[in-house]
Design an enzyme around this catalytic site. Sequence first.
Site, PDB file in Angstrom:
ATOM      1  N   ARG A 135      -2.267  -4.124  11.882  1.00 16.77           N
ATOM      2  CA  ARG A 135      -2.894  -3.167  10.959  1.00 16.77           C
ATOM      3  C   ARG A 135      -2.136  -2.939   9.652  1.00 16.77           C
ATOM      4  O   ARG A 135      -2.690  -2.396   8.720  1.00 16.77           O
ATOM      5  CB  ARG A 135      -3.102  -1.801  11.629  1.00 16.77           C
ATOM      6  CG  ARG A 135      -4.112  -1.792  12.751  1.00 16.77           C
ATOM      7  CD  ARG A 135      -4.198  -0.403  13.380  1.00 16.77           C
ATOM      8  NE  ARG A 135      -5.292  -0.306  14.323  1.00 16.77           N
ATOM      9  CZ  ARG A 135      -5.246  -0.731  15.576  1.00 16.77           C
ATOM     10  NH1 ARG A 135      -4.122  -1.304  16.019  1.00 16.77           N
ATOM     11  NH2 ARG A 135      -6.274  -0.611  16.384  1.00 16.77           N
ATOM     12  N   ASP A 136      -0.878  -3.336   9.567  1.00 15.11           N
ATOM     13  CA  ASP A 136      -0.122  -3.054   8.341  1.00 15.11           C
ATOM     14  C   ASP A 136       0.865  -4.177   8.040  1.00 15.11           C
ATOM     15  O   ASP A 136       2.017  -3.932   7.687  1.00 15.11           O
ATOM     16  CB  ASP A 136       0.614  -1.713   8.483  1.00 15.11           C
ATOM     17  CG  ASP A 136       1.207  -1.231   7.155  1.00 15.11           C
ATOM     18  OD1 ASP A 136       0.672  -1.612   6.095  1.00 15.11           O
ATOM     19  OD2 ASP A 136       2.195  -0.484   7.191  1.00 15.11           O
TER      20      ASP A 136
END
Length: 272
Positions: A135-136
Amino acid sequence: MEQQFTAEEIAQAVGSPLVSYLGTGAFGETWRVQEDGRDAAYKIIYREDASSERLRREIQSYRRVASANVVRLDDAFPLAVRGTQYATLAFEYIGGGDLATAIAKGRPTPDQLVDLASGLLSGLGALHSADLLHRDLKPANIALRGGDYSHPVILDLGLAKLLDVESITRYPQKIGTPLYMAPEQLEGSRAMRASDLWAVGAVLYEAGTGMHPFLAQGELPTLEDFFERLKTKPDIPDVFPQEVSSLISRCLSYAIYKRGTVEKAIARLKGE
């Protein structure tokens, strides 16, 4: 965010003088701690509501991931610093610095860029196989084992989800930290495996050029302008290996389904 703790405070908290500051991120700050023959990276979570016990339960799925391209997550525990208990995650320490620092110093060779792509896909494949998302993914969240572009290691294993933090997956009023997140994440929709692939494309483009694929250095466009840019793929320099160019182009597809899967991306990178 700036450093909050001193070396003396961390040394007192862990009971060892062998500590060194590694950096501060969205969730807290990271310290290298050497004690009793152990060399670890402690990520001290700033959030006061972060539960060490819940984190210890949650990290079991992350501990099942065994890949040379994914940092090993060992434990979660409370750490008392300045009289306050902070939830802390213990990772293996990886020497060599991160990709963001390396990019600022120079470009990888074509062969190293292929290896970088292969390593990132291998690490993501291990996460996705365990039904985990990152996600990041961004240059600062990728270590280079031994400082070598050919040996990337994915850090911060989906901490946004692990800590139930949704804010960093929503686009701010101005362009900020989430420059490598997929359009669907920036719009507030849930992340998916293809979202991690978008980040791979953006990271590889920057590693090979020294520039973000959609922004010039120091540029701060409006939100509307930025989203329009994401719909048009960037020009990829001819010096890129063809297999990496193809991978970047596919990963940076605005349409989610066009990005494919990690497995297919690995096969294409190998020429299969």
